[in-house]
Write an enzyme that holds these catalytic residues in place. Structure first.
Site, PDB file in Angstrom:
ATOM      1  N   ASP A   1     -12.323   9.461  16.053  1.00  0.00           N
ATOM      2  CA  ASP A   1     -11.714   8.836  17.228  1.00  0.00           C
ATOM      3  C   ASP A   1     -10.197   9.013  17.252  1.00  0.00           C
ATOM      4  O   ASP A   1      -9.561   8.768  18.275  1.00  0.00           O
ATOM      5  CB  ASP A   1     -12.072   7.350  17.289  1.00  0.00           C
ATOM      6  CG  ASP A   1     -11.677   6.582  16.040  1.00  0.00           C
ATOM      7  OD1 ASP A   1     -11.594   7.203  14.962  1.00  0.00           O
ATOM      8  OD2 ASP A   1     -11.451   5.364  16.139  1.00  0.00           O
ATOM      9  N   TRP A   2      -9.616   9.468  16.099  1.00  0.00           N
ATOM     10  CA  TRP A   2      -8.152   9.641  16.094  1.00  0.00           C
ATOM     11  C   TRP A   2      -7.647  10.737  15.164  1.00  0.00           C
ATOM     12  O   TRP A   2      -6.534  11.251  15.324  1.00  0.00           O
ATOM     13  CB  TRP A   2      -7.451   8.331  15.701  1.00  0.00           C
ATOM     14  CG  TRP A   2      -7.744   7.883  14.299  1.00  0.00           C
ATOM     15  CD1 TRP A   2      -8.744   7.077  13.899  1.00  0.00           C
ATOM     16  CD2 TRP A   2      -7.025   8.224  13.090  1.00  0.00           C
ATOM     17  NE1 TRP A   2      -8.720   6.883  12.535  1.00  0.00           N
ATOM     18  CE2 TRP A   2      -7.673   7.580  12.011  1.00  0.00           C
ATOM     19  CE3 TRP A   2      -5.902   9.008  12.831  1.00  0.00           C
ATOM     20  CZ2 TRP A   2      -7.237   7.696  10.697  1.00  0.00           C
ATOM     21  CZ3 TRP A   2      -5.468   9.129  11.510  1.00  0.00           C
ATOM     22  CH2 TRP A   2      -6.130   8.476  10.465  1.00  0.00           C
TER      23      TRP A   2
ATOM     24  N   ARG B   1       8.574   5.530  20.143  1.00  0.00           N
ATOM     25  CA  ARG B   1       7.919   4.438  19.434  1.00  0.00           C
ATOM     26  C   ARG B   1       8.870   3.279  19.175  1.00  0.00           C
ATOM     27  O   ARG B   1       8.448   2.121  19.110  1.00  0.00           O
ATOM     28  CB  ARG B   1       7.376   4.969  18.111  1.00  0.00           C
ATOM     29  CG  ARG B   1       6.530   3.993  17.338  1.00  0.00           C
ATOM     30  CD  ARG B   1       5.975   4.680  16.120  1.00  0.00           C
ATOM     31  NE  ARG B   1       5.167   3.815  15.309  1.00  0.00           N
ATOM     32  CZ  ARG B   1       4.666   4.155  14.130  1.00  0.00           C
ATOM     33  NH1 ARG B   1       4.910   5.367  13.637  1.00  0.00           N
ATOM     34  NH2 ARG B   1       3.937   3.311  13.434  1.00  0.00           N
TER      35      ARG B   1
ATOM     36  N   ASN C   1       2.225   6.968   4.174  1.00  0.00           N
ATOM     37  CA  ASN C   1       2.675   5.693   4.722  1.00  0.00           C
ATOM     38  C   ASN C   1       2.965   4.743   3.566  1.00  0.00           C
ATOM     39  O   ASN C   1       2.427   4.904   2.466  1.00  0.00           O
ATOM     40  CB  ASN C   1       1.608   5.098   5.646  1.00  0.00           C
ATOM     41  CG  ASN C   1       2.172   4.091   6.647  1.00  0.00           C
ATOM     42  OD1 ASN C   1       3.349   3.741   6.600  1.00  0.00           O
ATOM     43  ND2 ASN C   1       1.325   3.630   7.548  1.00  0.00           N
TER      44      ASN C   1
ATOM     45  N   GLU D   1       0.845  -1.201   0.000  1.00  0.00           N
ATOM     46  CA  GLU D   1       0.000   0.000   0.000  1.00  0.00           C
ATOM     47  C   GLU D   1       0.876   1.245   0.000  1.00  0.00           C
ATOM     48  O   GLU D   1       1.928   1.273   0.650  1.00  0.00           O
ATOM     49  CB  GLU D   1      -0.910  -0.019   1.228  1.00  0.00           C
ATOM     50  CG  GLU D   1      -1.963   1.067   1.264  1.00  0.00           C
ATOM     51  CD  GLU D   1      -2.974   0.815   2.385  1.00  0.00           C
ATOM     52  OE1 GLU D   1      -3.301  -0.364   2.639  1.00  0.00           O
ATOM     53  OE2 GLU D   1      -3.423   1.798   3.006  1.00  0.00           O
TER      54      GLU D   1
ATOM     55  N   GLU E   1      -3.070  10.394   2.996  1.00  0.00           N
ATOM     56  CA  GLU E   1      -4.278  10.603   3.780  1.00  0.00           C
ATOM     57  C   GLU E   1      -4.282  12.046   4.270  1.00  0.00           C
ATOM     58  O   GLU E   1      -3.272  12.536   4.781  1.00  0.00           O
ATOM     59  CB  GLU E   1      -4.353   9.642   4.968  1.00  0.00           C
ATOM     60  CG  GLU E   1      -4.645   8.212   4.579  1.00  0.00           C
ATOM     61  CD  GLU E   1      -4.857   7.319   5.788  1.00  0.00           C
ATOM     62  OE1 GLU E   1      -5.910   6.676   5.862  1.00  0.00           O
ATOM     63  OE2 GLU E   1      -3.974   7.267   6.658  1.00  0.00           O
TER      64      GLU E   1
ATOM     65  N   ASP F   1       0.198   5.322   0.614  1.00  0.00           N
ATOM     66  CA  ASP F   1      -0.882   6.157   1.146  1.00  0.00           C
ATOM     67  C   ASP F   1      -0.617   7.646   1.107  1.00  0.00           C
ATOM     68  O   ASP F   1       0.431   8.114   1.571  1.00  0.00           O
ATOM     69  CB  ASP F   1      -1.111   5.839   2.638  1.00  0.00           C
ATOM     70  CG  ASP F   1      -1.757   4.498   2.866  1.00  0.00           C
ATOM     71  OD1 ASP F   1      -2.262   3.911   1.911  1.00  0.00           O
ATOM     72  OD2 ASP F   1      -1.741   4.047   4.027  1.00  0.00           O
TER      73      ASP F   1
END
Length: 299
Positions: A201-202, A286, A127, A108, A112, A110
């Site tokens: 929600d994010w 992370r 991504n 994929e 966004e 991306d």
């Protein structure tokens, strides 16, 4: 007696010119005929193709979002699309524009666009997934208002690299580093998808700002799709592999082996220096045990 028909060589030239013009018009039409190139896959009528198939619009309300996918699959290509994003208070909304394959170990690429409160900038989220593994996010602010007009968002995907560009300016490069064990998308054909959906929600400030449904319907617009420089996948083969070596190395297919020149490298560095707001390769929280191995070599 003089002939009433033109000499054969001039007639042939006229025919050749006319064929070239007609061929060019067909190519242009195929680059922006949404009814031929895409199908709206969900949304119960919230996605529409308008203006003689030259404009596609997705909308989102409290009931549902909407989305579309390309008719063709591609294995490598240079793909352009012009988007105009949801204006005003777009908090909680996401406009996704991406290439993706199918299956559990999908690839994929991306774009966004994460909506925000009126007056605050959109966040452009990128991504890359390889064999089902992503976690390679980079995020940017844009240097213009993406809701005021159409802008071109491009994906260059060849066997050596993936390049994300905005209005012709490169913002991110993901290199093929299989030589050090980093998976790279190169074997699975991908379709182009886009969707407009609710992710409050994010999406905006980690979910702190919710979608204001009194502003619905939210609408994003698309035009001038161009995949002329792309390898269409059909019957288990790529259209590029059927071309002769001379044609794949011609001016129209230089993207297959395209590399960055110095000017492009400087543009990329400038965008990343001035507009990048998140880079997974800098996120020590992370990755406390060390960054992914490509981080040492990726631009």
């Amino acid at each position: 007696m003089a002939s009433s028909s033109p000499p054969s060589k001039y007639f042939s030239l006229v025919v050749l010119v006319l064929c070239f013009i007609v061929g060019s018009l067909v190519a242009v039409a195929s680059a922006s005929n949404f009814n031929q190139d895409f199908e709206i896959t969900w949304g119960d009528g919230r996605g529409k193709i308008l203006n003689n198939n030259e404009l596609l619009m997705l909308s989102l309300d409290k009931g549902s979002g909407s989305g579309f996918q390309s008719t063709n699959e591609y294995l490598f290509g240079k793909i352009d699309m012009q988007l105009k994003l949801v204006p005003g208070n777009s908090a909680g909304t996401v406009t996704a524009y991406y290439l993706a394959s199918e299956g559990l170990t999908w690839d994929e690429i991306d774009f966004e666009f994460l909506g925000n409160l009126s007056g605050d900038p959109y966040i452009l989220h990128t991504n890359v997934y390889s064999q089902g593994k992503g976690n390679r996010e980079q995020q940017f602010y844009l240097w213009f208002d993406p809701t005021a007009d159409f802008h071109t968002y491009s994906i260059l995907w060849n066997p050596q690299r993936i390049v994300f560009s905005v209005d012709g300016t490169p913002i991110r490069e993901f290199k093929n580093l299989e030589s050090i064990g980093v998976p790279f998308p190169k074997n699975q054909p991908m379709r182009l998808y886009s969707s407009l959906w609710n992710a409050d929600d994010w999406a905006t400030r980690g979910g702190l700002v919710k979608t204001d449904w009194t502003k619905a319907p939210f609408t994003a617009s698309y035009r001038n799709f161009n995949a002329i420089n792309a390898c269409v996948w059909s019957s288990g083969a790529s259209s590029c592999t059927s071309k002769s070596p001379s044609s794949t190395s011609s001016a129209g297919n230089t993207w297959l082996s395209q590399e960055f020149d110095l000017a492009s490298q400087e543009k990329l560095k400038s965008v990343q220096r001035n507009y990048m707001i998140y880079n997974y390769c800098k996120d020590t929280k992370r990755f406390p045990q060390g960054f992914p191995q490509e981080c040492a070599l990726l631009s």
